[in-house]
Enzyme design. Structure first.
Site, PDB file in Angstrom:
ATOM      1  N   CYS A  51       0.945  -1.268   0.318  1.00 41.40           N
ATOM      2  CA  CYS A  51      -0.079   0.279   0.227  1.00 41.40           C
ATOM      3  C   CYS A  51       1.221   1.083   0.118  1.00 41.40           C
ATOM      4  O   CYS A  51       1.458   1.242   0.735  1.00 41.40           O
ATOM      5  CB  CYS A  51      -0.759  -0.054   1.693  1.00 41.40           C
ATOM      6  SG  CYS A  51      -1.940   1.204   1.233  1.00 41.40           S
ATOM      7  N   CYS A  55       0.449   4.315   7.309  1.00 43.31           N
ATOM      8  CA  CYS A  55       0.092   4.079   8.057  1.00 43.31           C
ATOM      9  C   CYS A  55       1.061   3.465   9.375  1.00 43.31           C
ATOM     10  O   CYS A  55       1.738   1.975   8.660  1.00 43.31           O
ATOM     11  CB  CYS A  55      -1.625   3.718   7.979  1.00 43.31           C
ATOM     12  SG  CYS A  55      -2.399   4.315   7.236  1.00 43.31           S
ATOM     13  N   CYS A  58       0.425  -0.116  10.043  1.00 41.99           N
ATOM     14  CA  CYS A  58       0.257  -0.698   9.232  1.00 41.99           C
ATOM     15  C   CYS A  58       0.590  -1.518   8.566  1.00 41.99           C
ATOM     16  O   CYS A  58       1.891  -1.339   8.004  1.00 41.99           O
ATOM     17  CB  CYS A  58      -1.254  -0.241   8.398  1.00 41.99           C
ATOM     18  SG  CYS A  58      -1.794  -1.360   7.006  1.00 41.99           S
ATOM     19  N   CYS A  95     -16.617  -8.659   5.204  1.00 43.86           N
ATOM     20  CA  CYS A  95     -16.004  -7.043   5.054  1.00 43.86           C
ATOM     21  C   CYS A  95     -14.655  -8.409   4.641  1.00 43.86           C
ATOM     22  O   CYS A  95     -14.070  -8.755   4.504  1.00 43.86           O
ATOM     23  CB  CYS A  95     -14.977  -7.151   6.653  1.00 43.86           C
ATOM     24  SG  CYS A  95     -16.941  -7.394   7.720  1.00 43.86           S
ATOM     25  N   CYS A 127     -19.868  -5.901   3.728  1.00 38.94           N
ATOM     26  CA  CYS A 127     -19.549  -4.044   3.811  1.00 38.94           C
ATOM     27  C   CYS A 127     -17.718  -4.878   3.397  1.00 38.94           C
ATOM     28  O   CYS A 127     -17.317  -5.768   2.481  1.00 38.94           O
ATOM     29  CB  CYS A 127     -19.015  -4.755   5.639  1.00 38.94           C
ATOM     30  SG  CYS A 127     -17.804  -3.074   6.117  1.00 38.94           S
ATOM     31  N   CYS A 187     -19.470   2.553   8.758  1.00 38.34           N
ATOM     32  CA  CYS A 187     -18.362   1.452  10.009  1.00 38.34           C
ATOM     33  C   CYS A 187     -17.348   2.817  10.020  1.00 38.34           C
ATOM     34  O   CYS A 187     -16.240   2.613   9.226  1.00 38.34           O
ATOM     35  CB  CYS A 187     -18.352   0.260   9.611  1.00 38.34           C
ATOM     36  SG  CYS A 187     -17.136  -0.957  11.109  1.00 38.34           S
ATOM     37  N   ARG A 259     -18.161  -2.687  17.377  1.00 42.14           N
ATOM     38  CA  ARG A 259     -17.469  -3.720  17.188  1.00 42.14           C
ATOM     39  C   ARG A 259     -15.620  -4.088  17.705  1.00 42.14           C
ATOM     40  O   ARG A 259     -15.055  -3.345  17.911  1.00 42.14           O
ATOM     41  CB  ARG A 259     -16.930  -3.953  15.993  1.00 42.14           C
ATOM     42  CG  ARG A 259     -16.242  -5.005  15.631  1.00 42.14           C
ATOM     43  CD  ARG A 259     -16.388  -5.519  13.534  1.00 42.14           C
ATOM     44  NE  ARG A 259     -17.742  -4.982  13.200  1.00 42.14           N
ATOM     45  CZ  ARG A 259     -17.947  -4.455  12.764  1.00 42.14           C
ATOM     46  NH1 ARG A 259     -17.935  -4.073  12.610  1.00 42.14           N
ATOM     47  NH2 ARG A 259     -19.950  -4.251  12.442  1.00 42.14           N
TER      48      ARG A 259
END
Ligand code: SAM
Ligand code: DTB
Ligand code: SF4
Length: 318
Positions: A51, A55, A58, A95, A127, A187, A259
């Protein structure tokens, strides 16, 4: 018009004795939710790693050196067979996560639309979380039947710049607004355990609580500190801090599904039950989150059974 929350109010609640905090959270929980039902959501990474975002938490960021095999977008049939399996094991929501900065138009986005349609045809909620979206993409996802879109704000506005430099907090909020405007449920949640203060945690929850409408679901993640990321080696959060986050989320966002997300691997059954008592009523279900481990499905079923609780039954229109 719902109440506008301030950080000072949230902090006051967050600092209550935990017995009092749990009582208040439970009182609100019972007004809006079945107290013994937990939503089971199964996650699948449909495109893994490499990616372009940075972040800090991550493992999928191309800027870090986590031990991870990048993977191209999975074929639609493979994704749908995983969704079928998740349904057989009792999940009601599927998801799909992609390690993209933003979703690009073309055959890959079209394939994601097919995945969404396929998941809905299985009678499951669908999702996805694909990074930033345009209005047109949000409209196409809505048309394909997408139930909810996950886009986390991760932390407070102030702390955000400490963990991500390649995009802004405002860009996150803009995408959330686009999703909401397209008629898709939002979400949105965040992570604790990255070095943020209690004030940052409350800033995050207050930002979520003051969205109009409030998010349909709020994932509370405890950092999974992955070797090779800038946050490797961080101490795990005290489970009681997760309990407090779940309780404040429940109080500030009474109708949302809270969640209990990443970080459950490190929690005892008792700590998880305290989170449920605090108002958490959804978990990720299945051995893997996106790239890191999650408790065994059998262990989760045993926990619900032993606690006399139940998995949510699908109530989805065909
Ligand atoms: N690329 C998309 C995005 O950033 O929105 C979707 C996938 S991204 C992995 C989804 C969310 O997972 C992040 O917003 C973050 O809150 C959470 N997450 C990622 N890595 C994590 C970690 N190591 N521990 C806890 N939560 C994590
Ligand atoms: C969310 O808030 N947590 C999930 C989901 N939304 C996409 C992702 C957790 C990822 C944990 C690290 C990993 O497995 O890569
Ligand atoms: Fe990319 Fe999402 Fe990971 Fe950030 S959280 S590096 S955007 S996959």
């Amino acid at each position: 018009m719902s109440k506008t929350w301030t950080i000072a109010e949230a902090k006051k609640i967050h600092q209550l004795p935990i017995t009092e905090l749990l009582f208040r959270a439970q009182t609100i929980h019972r007004e809006h939710h079945e107290p013994d039902a937990v939503q089971l959501c199964t996650l699948l990474s449909i495109k893994t790693g490499a990616c372009s975002e940075d972040c800090a938490y991550c493992p999928q960021s191309g800027h870090h050196n986590a031990d991870l095999e990048p993977e191209r977008l999975l074929p639609v049939e493979e994704v749908l067979s995983k969704a079928r399996l998740a349904r057989e094991r009792g999940a009601t929501r599927f998801c799909m996560g992609a390690a993209w900065r933003d979703a690009r138009d073309g055959h890959q986005f079209d394939a994601v639309l097919e995945m969404v349609k396929g998941v809905r045809e299985l009678g499951m909620e669908a999702c996805c979380t694909l990074g930033m979206l345009t209005d047109e993409q949000a409209a196409k996802l809505k048309e394909a039947g997408l139930t909810a879109y996950n886009h986390n704000i991760d932390s407070s506005k102030e702390f955000y710049g400490e963990i991500i430099q390649t995009r802004t907090f405002k860009e996150r909020l803009d995408t959330i607004q686009r999703v909401s405007d397209a008629g898709i449920q939002v979400c949105a949640g965040g992570i604790i355990g990255m070095g943020e203060t209690d004030g940052d945690r409350m800033g995050m929850l207050v930002t979520l609580a003051n969205l109009t409408p409030q998010p349909e679901s709020v994932p509370i993640n405890a950092l999974v500190a992955v070797p090779g990321t800038p946050l490797e080696g961080r101490e795990p959060v005290d489970p009681l801090e997760l309990v407090r986050m779940c309780a404040v989320a429940r109080i500030l966002l009474p109708k949302a599904r809270v969640r209990l997300s990443a970080g459950r691997e490190g929690l005892t059954r008792e700590a998880q039950l305290l989170c449920f008592m605090a108002g958490a009523n959804s978990i990720f279900y299945g051995e893997k989150l996106l790239t890191t481990p999650n408790p065994d499905a059998d262990a989760d079923m045993a926990l619900l059974r032993d606690a006399g609780m139940k998995a949510l039954i699908p109530t989805i229109e065909a």
